[in-house]
Enzyme design. Structure first.
Site, PDB file in Angstrom:
ATOM      1  N   LYS A  32      50.261 -10.674  13.865  1.00 26.02           N
ATOM      2  CA  LYS A  32      48.961 -10.011  14.030  1.00 26.02           C
ATOM      3  C   LYS A  32      49.078  -8.491  13.833  1.00 26.02           C
ATOM      4  CE  LYS A  32      47.197  -8.900  18.142  1.00 26.02           C
ATOM      5  NZ  LYS A  32      46.148  -8.324  19.000  1.00 26.02           N
ATOM      6  N   LYS A  35      54.232  -9.732  25.139  1.00 26.34           N
ATOM      7  CA  LYS A  35      54.318  -8.360  25.648  1.00 26.34           C
ATOM      8  C   LYS A  35      55.529  -8.165  26.552  1.00 26.34           C
ATOM      9  CE  LYS A  35      49.905  -6.595  24.514  1.00 26.34           C
ATOM     10  NZ  LYS A  35      48.861  -5.618  24.723  1.00 26.34           N
ATOM     11  N   LYS A  68      47.409  -2.569  17.363  1.00 27.15           N
ATOM     12  CA  LYS A  68      47.312  -1.105  17.383  1.00 27.15           C
ATOM     13  C   LYS A  68      48.541  -0.445  17.985  1.00 27.15           C
ATOM     14  CE  LYS A  68      43.581  -1.067  20.555  1.00 27.15           C
ATOM     15  NZ  LYS A  68      43.924  -1.880  21.746  1.00 27.15           N
TER      16      LYS A  68
HETATM   17  P1  ATP Z   1      47.539  -3.887  21.650  1.00 23.18           P
HETATM   18  O1  ATP Z   1      48.392  -3.676  20.438  1.00 23.18           O
HETATM   19  O2  ATP Z   1      47.499  -2.700  22.571  1.00 23.18           O
HETATM   20  O3  ATP Z   1      47.798  -5.169  22.359  1.00 23.18           O
HETATM   21  P2  ATP Z   1      45.334  -4.890  20.075  1.00 23.18           P
HETATM   22  O4  ATP Z   1      45.353  -4.222  18.738  1.00 23.18           O
HETATM   23  O5  ATP Z   1      45.795  -6.282  20.146  1.00 23.18           O
HETATM   24  O6  ATP Z   1      46.051  -3.969  21.137  1.00 23.18           O
HETATM   25  P3  ATP Z   1      43.058  -5.108  21.915  1.00 23.18           P
HETATM   26  O7  ATP Z   1      42.483  -3.898  22.528  1.00 23.18           O
HETATM   27  O8  ATP Z   1      43.940  -5.925  22.751  1.00 23.18           O
HETATM   28  O9  ATP Z   1      43.827  -4.747  20.559  1.00 23.18           O
HETATM   29  O10 ATP Z   1      41.885  -6.003  21.326  1.00 23.18           O
HETATM   30  C1  ATP Z   1      40.547  -5.632  21.142  1.00 23.18           C
HETATM   31  C2  ATP Z   1      39.838  -6.694  20.367  1.00 23.18           C
HETATM   32  O11 ATP Z   1      40.288  -6.712  19.016  1.00 23.18           O
HETATM   33  C3  ATP Z   1      40.049  -8.114  20.899  1.00 23.18           C
HETATM   34  O12 ATP Z   1      38.829  -8.831  20.778  1.00 23.18           O
HETATM   35  C4  ATP Z   1      41.062  -8.702  19.955  1.00 23.18           C
HETATM   36  O13 ATP Z   1      40.963 -10.101  19.855  1.00 23.18           O
HETATM   37  C5  ATP Z   1      40.671  -8.032  18.643  1.00 23.18           C
HETATM   38  N1  ATP Z   1      41.814  -7.919  17.727  1.00 23.18           N
HETATM   39  C6  ATP Z   1      42.963  -7.225  17.966  1.00 23.18           C
HETATM   40  N2  ATP Z   1      43.782  -7.315  16.904  1.00 23.18           N
HETATM   41  C7  ATP Z   1      43.166  -8.104  15.990  1.00 23.18           C
HETATM   42  C8  ATP Z   1      43.517  -8.574  14.689  1.00 23.18           C
HETATM   43  N3  ATP Z   1      44.671  -8.252  14.136  1.00 23.18           N
HETATM   44  N4  ATP Z   1      42.631  -9.364  14.030  1.00 23.18           N
HETATM   45  C9  ATP Z   1      41.450  -9.694  14.595  1.00 23.18           C
HETATM   46  N5  ATP Z   1      41.052  -9.282  15.815  1.00 23.18           N
HETATM   47  C10 ATP Z   1      41.886  -8.492  16.515  1.00 23.18           C
END
Ligand code: ATP
Ligand code: LTN
Length: 333
Positions: free
Chosen positions: A197, A115, A200
């Site tokens: 990964k 990040k 969002k």
């Molecule tokens: P950001 O892009 O803002 O960092 P993010 O998409 O990584 O957000 P978070 O809100 O940080 O999402 O994560 C919420 C939950 O979703 C956490 O348990 C995280 O491990 C899970 N998660 C996020 N992205 C994935 C993915 N690509 N595959 C599986 N689990 C995920």
């Protein structure tokens, strides 16, 4: 309702519109714990501000994330659904735990490194101490189990280390939590770069499928998904893109990887991608309908937030009294 049950805690940041990675890696698995555990599912808005957010958007996404929890099947009568900033103890315990967390430990966190690279103009102290706030979220409720995607494994291990360190100094104070990482969908990959990964906050809209995307967008995004120059639907070296699509298809259809390989033997990527898109869109349609219904009733969402906050504040206050007493903070009645 929740008496004497072991606790499950997890959180999702209202930092963007949720993806099928959030759904398959986290929220979809939350339901499984509701009967056996006291589950707390939190909209972690204090975590979200480690990256600059537009206030109106953040407010809107907070309602949306709560509504999505419910649209994905979480019943507010059976789970404590709440918003992090409604429970001030998260920030309070976060600060305290900062004083039991080492600079070196935080420097090793890969999410911080990723990040900071993405937000080079805003490497703030909150981004750095984010994992301690996450540890506070978890430890505040004496949590036994934390369902998360695999990207959170390192943060979870730090939470365990912090709990053990604190318990070692002051005697048993916190339950040391375990992670629950779903075996098949722990890491859903980006459709544009299948070694990364799906996230969002990705700027490339074609890389992510969002839970609320319309059917035609879902199908179009899967059609454009990056694969390889081969033509076989199977797992293997250099087939990250196809393997990711197989995991997504498997998660939505309930089929195993072997069954998928057999089902699509001799068929091309185009047919397979269309099947993945349609299956995903079909599975998300009822979630979307329920979300639309819930979002029309803000007053109801606020009632859920309020009830959740009351339950969470009560539980948090018990841990906080214990923590303050152990540390040597004077309490006044
Ligand atoms: P950001 O892009 O803002 O960092 P993010 O998409 O990584 O957000 P978070 O809100 O940080 O999402 O994560 C919420 C939950 O979703 C956490 O348990 C995280 O491990 C899970 N998660 C996020 N992205 C994935 C993915 N690509 N595959 C599986 N689990 C995920
Ligand atoms: N750090 C997580 C979100 C999160 C969380 C938590 C998950 C914040 N607090 C407590 C589980 C338990 C993330 O970035 N995905």
């Amino acid at each position: 309702m929740f008496k004497d049950k072991k606790v499950v805690f997890s959180g999702v940041q209202p930092s963007g519109s949720l993806t099928i990675g959030n759904y398959l890696g986290a929220i979809k698995n939350f339901n499984a714990f509701s009967e056996e555990y006291h589950c707390l599912y939190c909209v972690v808005n204090e975590h979200a501000i480690t990256v600059r957010q537009n206030p109106a958007e953040l407010r809107k996404r907070t309602y949306e994330t709560l509504a999505l929890y419910m649209a994905c099947g979480l019943d507010p009568e059976k789970n404590t659904l709440f918003v992090q900033s409604h429970v001030p103890a998260h920030a309070e315990l976060g600060w305290i735990l900062d004083c039991y967390t080492m600079f070196g430990e935080l420097s090793r966190m890969t999410q911080f490194k990723d990040k900071s690279a993405k937000n080079a103009d805003n490497i703030n102290a909150g981004l750095f101490t984010y994992p301690t706030l996450m540890a506070a979220d978890i430890l505040l409720y004496q949590t036994e189990m934390v369902p998360v995607g695999v990207d959170q494994k390192q943060h979870l291990e730090l939470a365990r280390d912090i709990a053990e360190r604190f318990n070692g100094i002051y005697g048993d104070t916190f339950v040391v939590p375990e992670g629950y990482i779903p075996p098949a969908t722990a890491k859903i990959m980006s459709l544009a770069e299948p070694t990364k990964k799906m996230s969002k906050s990705d700027e490339n809209e074609n890389a992510v499928v969002r839970i609320l995307d319309p059917r035609d967008a879902i199908i179009r995004k899967f059609k454009r998904a990056v694969t390889d120059s081969g033509n076989e639907i199977r797992r293997g070296e250099g087939k990250d893109g196809i393997e990711n699509l197989m995991s997504i298809y498997g998660a939505f259809s309930g089929k195993t990887m072997e069954e998928i390989e057999t089902e699509f033997a001799g068929m091309g990527y185009g047919d397979f991608k269309l099947a993945v898109g349609e299956t995903c869109a079909d599975a998300l349609a009822p979630v979307q309908a329920e979300f639309d219904r819930l979002m029309k009733d803000k007053a109801y969402l606020e009632t859920v937030m309020k009830n959740g906050a009351d339950q969470a504040n009560y539980m948090a206050s018990r841990t906080m009294s214990k923590v303050r007493r152990k540390i040597g903070f004077v309490e006044i009645k």
